[in-house]
Design a protein around this motif. Sequence first.
Motif, PDB file in Angstrom:
ATOM      1  N   VAL A   1     -44.355  50.861  23.822  1.00  0.00           N
ATOM      2  CA  VAL A   1     -43.157  51.141  23.020  1.00  0.00           C
ATOM      3  C   VAL A   1     -43.268  52.509  22.356  1.00  0.00           C
ATOM      4  CG1 VAL A   1     -41.805  50.432  21.015  1.00  0.00           C
ATOM      5  CG2 VAL A   1     -42.661  48.707  22.610  1.00  0.00           C
TER       6      VAL A   1
ATOM      7  N   GLN B   1     -43.353  55.382  25.017  1.00  0.00           N
ATOM      8  CA  GLN B   1     -42.041  55.623  25.612  1.00  0.00           C
ATOM      9  C   GLN B   1     -41.138  56.388  24.638  1.00  0.00           C
ATOM     10  OE1 GLN B   1     -40.834  51.696  26.804  1.00  0.00           O
ATOM     11  NE2 GLN B   1     -42.219  51.676  28.573  1.00  0.00           N
ATOM     12  N   ARG B   2     -41.279  56.106  23.339  1.00  0.00           N
ATOM     13  CA  ARG B   2     -40.535  56.883  22.338  1.00  0.00           C
ATOM     14  C   ARG B   2     -40.958  58.347  22.391  1.00  0.00           C
ATOM     15  NH1 ARG B   2     -41.410  55.121  16.555  1.00  0.00           N
ATOM     16  NH2 ARG B   2     -40.011  56.901  16.213  1.00  0.00           N
TER      17      ARG B   2
ATOM     18  N   SER C   1     -49.501  51.320  22.403  1.00  0.00           N
ATOM     19  CA  SER C   1     -48.503  50.447  23.035  1.00  0.00           C
ATOM     20  C   SER C   1     -47.488  51.254  23.827  1.00  0.00           C
ATOM     21  CB  SER C   1     -47.773  49.617  21.974  1.00  0.00           C
ATOM     22  OG  SER C   1     -46.908  50.447  21.216  1.00  0.00           O
TER      23      SER C   1
END
Length: 423
Positions: free
Chosen positions: A346, A349-350, A344
């Motif tokens: 999310v 991006q982390r 994902s």
Amino acid sequence: MTQRLSFDGDVVIAGGGLAGQTLALALHSAGVGVALVDVLPFETQLEDRFDGRASALAYTSMRMLDTLGAGERLREFTQRIEDILVCDGRPEDGMRAGGPGPFTLHFDRHEIHPGADGEPLGWMAENRHSRLALTEAIAARPDIAVFAPVKAVGWTRNSASTDLHLEDGRTLRGKLLVACDGKFSAVRRQAGTRSFGWDYGQKGIVATVEHERPHNGVAYEYFMPSGPFAILPLTGNRSSLVWTEKAAAADALKAMDRDGFEEALRARFGDFLGAVNETGPRWTYPLTLKVAERFHADGIAYCGDAARGIHPLAGQGFNLGIRDAAALAEITAEQKRLGLDLGSAVGLQRYQAWRRMDSMALVAATDVFNRLFSNDIAPLRLARGLGLSIVDKIPPARRFFMRHAGGEIGDLPKLLKGESLAA
């Protein structure tokens, strides 16, 4: 060609070099199912003539390798780095030998790790020994699926997976694909992720030398007009050299016979370690900068040199890949425990947010230092020498640089603290 599924799991890693193998161990230690793919047989990567380089492992990197079970295998082949001496190198002038110049910056591990048994500033290990330790650690974990030698020919992104297609017709299906396939990553290129960088017009000559006197665990970095000249301590009375020259000069040095090379070497090296002799073959590597615009694409993460390949003057290339692996493994393990999609945006991006600042700081620092010191402009030479001397007299500045090189600045992943990712 009809593709047949031969792996269906959590993560597929394209590239089985140092960064790829480290990541495979890190993911496996966290309970993540992983497949590792490389175009070369692992035995080839272990041959003496495959890679003449040696790498400086930051103390946090060694903590991670210890936690993953590779450190114990590697340690007998490593040399502690107790001190680092950085200086504007003194070129040979016919009246005296080369060697350290008058302006120096001295890093002493006792400032941050006091005591006889304190951690060193780092560890030096020849890459072939690092590969052997990682490969043996992977072999001890048969549920890490290894596909080598085989070439990956492309990938496709589906709604719940990213499939890596192999030349022999097999398909490896993972919820996340990780590119560990180097500066010129084929996975990154297919994803259309742009990169920026340049060729420095320099090559690094890598050789191993024996010297008469012990190095006492001291690493030297001379900044010469043609580029950095590093003397990195190995086990015994041996050191690994990374000798940077303009490309044409490097090619000429590579082609020299042993007597000619040793004469040039003694002029550059100096006599502070006594008589110096080349042992074994020598290699040259072109020096370039290549940085990915992003550290991920849809369902894909970039790790190691696939994310950014930097100038070797700070000896941080492998360490950056280890830090990538530590952060990505921790995020991926957490995503799996929570039942989230490993590919994902999310989670990816982390990963980028965690790794980009450290990466870009080192990209900028190595590029600026190489440009600032790779010249012989007298006023600039004096100014930078004085700058080294000033920093040398400021203990907090010295300690900051040592901790930064050791990978201890910022929010550390658990593995770099020596903590396990096992649930």
